[in-house]
Design a protein around this motif. Structure first.
Motif, short mmCIF file in Angstrom:
data_model
loop_
_atom_site.label_atom_id
_atom_site.label_comp_id
_atom_site.label_asym_id
_atom_site.label_seq_id
_atom_site.Cartn_x
_atom_site.Cartn_y
_atom_site.Cartn_z
N GLU A 171 0.86 -1.40 -0.25
CA GLU A 171 0.20 0.12 -0.30
C GLU A 171 1.11 1.09 -0.11
OE1 GLU A 171 -2.33 0.93 3.03
OE2 GLU A 171 -3.92 1.71 2.43
N ALA A 172 1.57 1.27 1.00
CA ALA A 172 2.69 2.24 0.64
C ALA A 172 3.74 2.54 -0.34
CB ALA A 172 3.75 1.79 2.08
N ALA A 173 3.87 1.66 -0.92
CA ALA A 173 4.63 1.51 -2.40
C ALA A 173 3.62 2.16 -3.47
CB ALA A 173 5.58 0.77 -2.65
N LYS A 174 2.91 1.64 -2.97
CA LYS A 174 1.44 2.37 -3.97
C LYS A 174 1.69 3.54 -4.22
CE LYS A 174 -2.56 0.39 -6.96
NZ LYS A 174 -3.87 0.19 -6.44
N ILE A 175 1.35 3.90 -2.78
CA ILE A 175 0.72 5.39 -3.29
C ILE A 175 2.26 6.69 -3.49
CG2 ILE A 175 0.19 7.41 -1.15
CD1 ILE A 175 -1.82 4.72 0.37
N LEU A 176 3.03 5.64 -2.96
CA LEU A 176 4.70 7.41 -3.06
C LEU A 176 4.45 7.01 -4.43
CD1 LEU A 176 7.25 8.24 -2.28
CD2 LEU A 176 8.33 5.89 -1.88
#
Ligand code: CLF
Ligand code: SF4
Length: 297
Positions: A171-176
């Motif tokens: 989720e973090a990687a996708k948002i970033l």
């Protein structure tokens, strides 16, 4: 050279040592370390040292307040007349410390209007600051993007802090990645020259950087700088990639060659520290430490 570029662009880069390879022998840059905090965690980062997005890990720069930074710039500009660019590249993320970063740039605009302003960021907060970047006439921005595929990104970024909360994993990687591309698109729309840095981490993103190169080119990136991960065991383990080795010179060149034909590559990066002063590859930061400044005025 001027012939390969859209009209007007050469004038904007000809004295920027990072954007123009021919400028780097003649023009100096300096970094001011006013931005200590960060809003993400990179697995290759050792927070005790400078942001390894742009700089050499394992060196600690002298933290400056905006006032101290402006004073330092004015002294250096007097001493090094070929100073053309002032950049904020850490030691954390410039846009995780927007008050300090923009207070510094605003004061420099007034007191040293001839200097170009340069900003380096991981891109998470970039889209929120486009108006301010344009209002201050910051026309060089670097976004460090080392992965767009969340499966790759999750191995590089364990968490981000965004919109008052923490995200982890995929989720973090996708948002970033989404925020980085959004920031890049907005810069391109407004005519800001954006350069992309990628940290090459063997076994993690080496096969991903070609597609990343094409994606950032499609969104208007002016230059792509693929930098080798510098692992420095002498300074303790990095956050989550203990034992990870940097690429060999051949591995780096292989990835750079594979990317040719896409976004133009920068090959003269010297991975400066967050308080570097001088020509690229030259480090005069000691000479202009806060303690030394008084004697220099
Ligand atoms: Fe500094 Fe970066 Fe601006 Fe250059 S450095 S903020 S774009 S003025 Fe240059 Fe140094 Fe490589 Fe950076 S050689 S680490 S690319
Ligand atoms: Fe460290 Fe990454 Fe933040 Fe830079 S962007 S300070 S490398 S966590």
């Amino acid at each position: 050279g001027p012939d390969e570029l859209p009209p007007g662009v050469w004038d904007r880069i000809k004295d920027h040592p990072c954007y123009s390879e021919s400028a780097h022998h003649h023009y100096a840059r300096m970094h001011i370390a006013v931005a200590p905090a960060c809003n993400i965690q990179c697995n290759y980062c050792n927070r005790k040292y400078d942001c390894s997005n742009e700089s050499r890990p394992g060196v600690v720069s002298e933290r400056l307040t905006p006032e101290q930074a402006v004073r330092k710039v004015l002294v250096v500009a007097k001493r090094i007349p070929r100073l053309s660019v002032v950049g904020i590249a850490g030691p954390g993320d410039a846009l995780a410390n927007p008050d300090k970063t923009f207070a510094t740039f605003r004061a420099l605009r007034e007191q040293a209007p001839g200097l170009k302003l340069c900003l380096s960021t991981n891109g998470l907060a970039l889209a929120d600051h486009i108006d301010e970047i344009c209002a201050l006439g910051i026309d060089h921005v670097t976004i460090t993007i080392s992965a767009l595929d969340p499966l790759v990104g999750a191995r590089i970024y364990p968490w981000i802090f965004h919109g008052h909360r923490r995200y982890e994993g995929l989720e973090a990687a996708k948002i970033l990645a989404g925020r980085q591309l959004l920031g890049l698109e907005k810069l391109t729309e407004r005519g800001v020259l954006a350069k992309i840095n990628s940290v090459l981490i063997p076994g993690i993103n080496d096969h991903h950087l070609v597609s990343l190169n094409r994606e950032v080119k499609a969104r208007g990136a002016f230059l792509h700088n693929i930098m080798p991960l510098i692992s420095d065991p002498a300074h303790g383990t990095v956050f989550g990639l203990a034992g990870q080795r940097g690429p060999t010179a051949q591995q780096l060149k292989a990835v750079q060659d594979e990317c040719s034909g896409g976004a133009q590559l920068m090959r003269h990066c010297r991975q400066c520290r967050a308080d570097a002063v001088g020509l690229l590859g030259e480090d005069r930061s000691e000479e202009f430490s806060l303690d030394a400044l008084d004697a220099l005025v």
